[in-house]
Enzyme design. Structure first.
Site, PDB file in Angstrom:
ATOM      1  N   GLY A  22      -5.066  12.625 -26.873  1.00 34.94           N
ATOM      2  CA  GLY A  22      -5.114  12.389 -28.309  1.00 34.94           C
ATOM      3  C   GLY A  22      -5.923  11.151 -28.638  1.00 34.94           C
ATOM      4  N   ASP A  81      -3.353   9.936 -14.132  1.00 37.12           N
ATOM      5  CA  ASP A  81      -4.679   9.739 -14.727  1.00 37.12           C
ATOM      6  C   ASP A  81      -5.107   8.281 -14.594  1.00 37.12           C
ATOM      7  OD1 ASP A  81      -7.006  10.565 -15.922  1.00 37.12           O
ATOM      8  OD2 ASP A  81      -6.268  10.322 -17.963  1.00 37.12           O
TER       9      ASP A  81
END
Length: 822
Positions: free
Chosen positions: A508, A619
């Site tokens: 996002g 990540d």
């Protein structure tokens, strides 16, 4: 191949334990001095020999910043007499240090070990240099021969202590002066100062804004200063004037040993002597200069000084404080500003009334520097001012005087014989106070009707607010700790309708926001989230318990249907990738990079091993490492994989650059563990060493994969050829070697051969040793595939740097073999 971790010898561990538990380093509070092998941090302090004064970190008023200062130890009300880093505060003290540098200077290092203040004392290479806090409140530095090389009394801040001489140092040419704090919450230098007259005369002056003198003493008459109360004769204090080859200065001494006193200049520009009253446990003033409370520019532009006003300064009708926060702190130099702009001669639509009018202010001390005009009457003077758009006031006393620009030094006089005049201040008609009774009646009726309507609205709003508050409280009970539950409207307001975008990624977009208490935050709008309300709250509750200095703190959340948002602390330093890859003008030094690497490792180790349940980041890359104002590294987006759920790999693999950090088992679809973060961390280490992306396009259009070269040269010991060219070779060989080897161990194809993040932290801290790692088999296969693809070419056509590196590695490995980590 299996690897293992082995600690160093028991003797080494014992020595490390003894070193870090030494009372000379950790417990400075029992001593009155700081030597070259000591450091002051956290809540540690040093106390003068008789216990009169204390030195350490403090936070003034409502501030969130930290400063090194000296204060009275025996007085319950913290009274700071000296501040070191008054213009360069630090945000935390846990890893900040006050210490004596190798060249004999007293320095303050922030949490990133960057100097923010230095004593600028005479350099000394002696390791016997020591800083001693005396019972006078003076911090003195002495070298090995016990010679004073620096003292805080020669560099006062806002306070003159007994024995401190204020004036000129003829040897160094320095002028000792004191400067007010900005306000009670901020010790930064303010606009008021006290010093010896710069023209060389033997008198003291009070100066505003660096040049404007608003008060001065008379000349020293050989015994006292006539205009300073108490300097002529006192049984408790003795004032002296020193004029010799070394100094020209004024000082005072205390005759009574139990009498506690200090002289300071406060943030309102008053020069005061205070004394401590033991019976009432409070400070009281012995004298205040100027003794008249209204002095030049004290109340700022359009501010009115009124000695009968509770706050001394006030604003006229039609004006309001320029800075309400400063006025609440009784600092008025921001002055007053108009509530309504002047119309400057424009006619209103009703009755042809001129919009601008004049407020009559009687018994005023008229401002300085008027413009005089020869006009026949007061009416002519008024009209002349009204026709001049820059005219703000006029007076008619035996002639017309007008004032343009800001009005300063306005004072309300209360004595009819004080020589005050009548000043006519220009206002917009809408700000003009009503005078006629009919007008007042109309206003009263209008206000009554409006008041009734507002009363009804207030009741309705109160009921709605109470209903919503009850709902929020019932929802907030589902969240543990201090996590804040926001509504979507709250976050729209905080982010100004999501107008300032900080960045975006697979999870996002992130927007900057400011809470009602002025705290800056980063608001992340999650995308592609399919979780239900209850599941989302359960996961957020888990993330709320994560508190670590190297992990970005979650402050709150919002969950409204499909709208899921997380509110994090704002990191002013930005992301790590912006400092490595975006042509930043400031190159991160190696020491800074090593601290960043260590911080990232500690954050990941905490997520893997210290949380209630292991949290895999999934990540790890420079884009997801954020830096605060002190360049302390913090792992961000640590809860994204947990929130997204089992389908998060679809999101991750669509993110730009992420594919370069994925572990082999993830790409092949095998079950993943925390070792995928270790692999990504290793890939990121190569980027921190080189200062560029692992995969980069060369001038001929081909892609170069940096880890190939780094692994072979790092294993072979050719370390400095891998370094970022911007460092110009300025790096610690042992640290670079350690980081290269850790990186190679982290990217081993088999997760069993990779270390844990806890072991990585121990290696980086020097607790564990790391040996030469084997070349990762995945890199070997890639190189061999490239070699076979060149079989149909001549050797001159196929020979490239990667083949050369492989040959070089094979030569080295034939001698060293495969060594264990420990």
């Amino acid at each position: 191949m299996h690897t293992e971790m082995r600690p160093r010898s028991s003797l080494s561990i014992f020595l490390l334990f003894f070193l870090f538990s030494s009372p000379n380093i950790q417990h400075c509070g029992a001593a009155n001095s700081l030597s070259a092998d000591q450091a002051l941090s956290g809540n540690q302090t040093i106390v003068s020999k008789e216990g009169n004064f204390e030195l350490g970190f403090f936070t003034p008023g409502n501030s969130r910043n930290y400063y090194i200062g000296i204060w009275y130890k025996t007085i319950p009300v913290q009274t700071v007499i000296w501040v070191a880093n008054r213009a360069t505060p630090i945000s935390n003290t846990s890893s900040a240090e006050l210490k004596i540098s190798e060249d004999g200077r007293l320095v303050l290092l922030n949490s990133s070990k960057i100097p923010v203040w230095s004593s600028n004392s005479t350099p000394s290479t002696s390791n016997s240099t020591v800083a001693v806090l005396l019972d006078t409140g003076n911090l003195v530095m002495r070298d090995g021969s016990n010679t004073t090389i620096w003292q805080s009394f020669y560099h006062p801040t806002d306070t003159v202590m007994p024995g401190c001489c204020l004036g000129l140092n003829k040897i160094t040419g320095e002028h000792q002066s004191i400067t007010s704090w900005e306000n009670s919450d901020n010790p930064a230098p303010g606009p008021f100062s006290a010093s010896m007259d710069p023209d060389g005369s033997n008198q003291f002056v009070l100066v505003w804004n660096g040049s404007e003198i608003y008060w001065r003493t008379e000349f020293w008459n050989g015994q006292y200063y006539p205009r300073i109360p108490g300097t002529k004769s006192s049984t408790l204090i003795k004032f002296t004037f020193v004029n010799n080859k070394q100094r020209t200065c004024g000082m005072y001494t205390v005759l009574g040993s139990s009498f506690i006193t200090r002289i300071m200049i406060d943030s309102s520009g008053l020069f005061r002597q205070w004394f401590w009253v033991k019976s009432t446990q409070e400070w009281q003033t012995l004298f205040t200069i100027p003794w008249f409370q209204c002095y030049d520019s004290q109340c700022g532009a359009f501010g009115i000084c009124d000695q009968k006003s509770p706050n001394i300064c006030r604003c006229s009708y039609g004006f309001e404080p320029g800075s309400m926060k400063e006025w609440e702190l009784k600092v008025w130099r921001s002055g007053c500003v108009r509530k309504t702009s002047l119309r400057c001669g424009n006619k209103s639509s009703v009755g042809g009334e001129v919009e601008d009018r004049f407020l009559e202010m009687t018994n005023m001390r008229l401002p300085a520097n008027p413009q005089y005009w020869t006009l026949g009457s007061a009416q002519d003077c008024e009209q002349f001012c009204l026709n001049n758009c820059s005219c703000n006031a006029y007076a008619y006393v035996s002639g017309c005087s007008i004032w343009t620009g800001d009005l300063r030094n306005l004072e309300q006089l209360h004595d009819a014989d004080s020589g005050g005049g009548t000043l006519y201040l220009r206002l917009a008609a809408s700000d003009f106070p009503a005078s006629s009774s009919s007008h007042k009646l109309a206003i009263s009726l209008t206000l009554s009707v409006i008041g009734g309507i507002l009363g009804i609205l207030c009741v309705l709003v109160g009921l709605i607010w109470a209903f919503r508050r009850r709902k929020r409280i019932s929802m907030a009970k589902q969240v543990e700790g201090s996590l804040i539950q926001f509504t979507y409207g709250d976050l729209q307001h905080v982010t100004k309708n999501f107008s300032e975008k900080l960045g975006s990624g697979g999870f996002g977009s992130v927007f900057k926001g400011t809470l009602i208490d002025s705290t800056e935050v980063a608001v992340k709008k999650l995308e592609g989230l399919r979780q239900g309300e209850k599941q989302f709250r359960t996961e957020v509750r888990t993330l709320a318990g994560i508190q670590h200095v190297n992990v970005v703190r979650l402050r709150g959340f919002c969950s409204k249907g499909s709208k899921k948002l997380l509110v994090y602390e704002y990191m002013s330093g930005g992301s790590l990738d912006s400092h490595l890859f975006r042509n930043n003008s400031t190159v991160l030094g190696w020491k800074m990079r090593y601290q960043i690497i260590l911080g990232i490792a500690r954050g990941l180790a905490y997520l893997h091993e210290k949380c209630r349940e292991c949290i895999i980041h999934c990540d790890v890359k420079p884009d997801n490492v954020l830096l605060d104002s002190d360049f302390c590294a913090k792992v961000a987006d640590f809860g994204m994989a947990k929130l997204i759920g089992r389908d998060f790999s679809t999101v991750l693999t669509t993110m730009r650059g992420t594919i370069g950090y994925l572990a082999p088992e993830w790409i092949s679809g095998r079950p993943i563990t925390s070792k995928i973060d270790v692999y990504s961390f290793g890939m990121m280490l190569f980027e921190l060493i080189s200062g560029k992306r692992n995969t980069a396009q060369s001038a001929d259009g081909s892609e170069n994969f940096y880890p190939y070269l780094a692994a072979t040269k790092g294993i072979a010991g050719d370390i400095f050829s891998l370094l970022d060219h911007g460092l110009n070779g300025a790096a610690d060989t042992e640290e670079v070697t350690r980081v290269c080897r850790v990186a190679c161990w982290c990217i081993q194809e088999s997760e069993a051969h990779r270390p844990t993040m806890g072991q990585v932290v121990q290696i980086l801290e020097g607790v564990l040793e790391v040996s030469v790692p084997p070349l990762p088999r995945a890199l070997q296969r890639l190189m061999q595939d490239q070699s076979r693809s060149c079989d149909h070419l001549s050797s001159s056509e196929c020979k490239d740097p990667l083949d050369q590196s492989l040959d070089f590695y094979q030569q080295v490995s034939s001698h060293k073999g495969h060594m264990n980590l420990c």
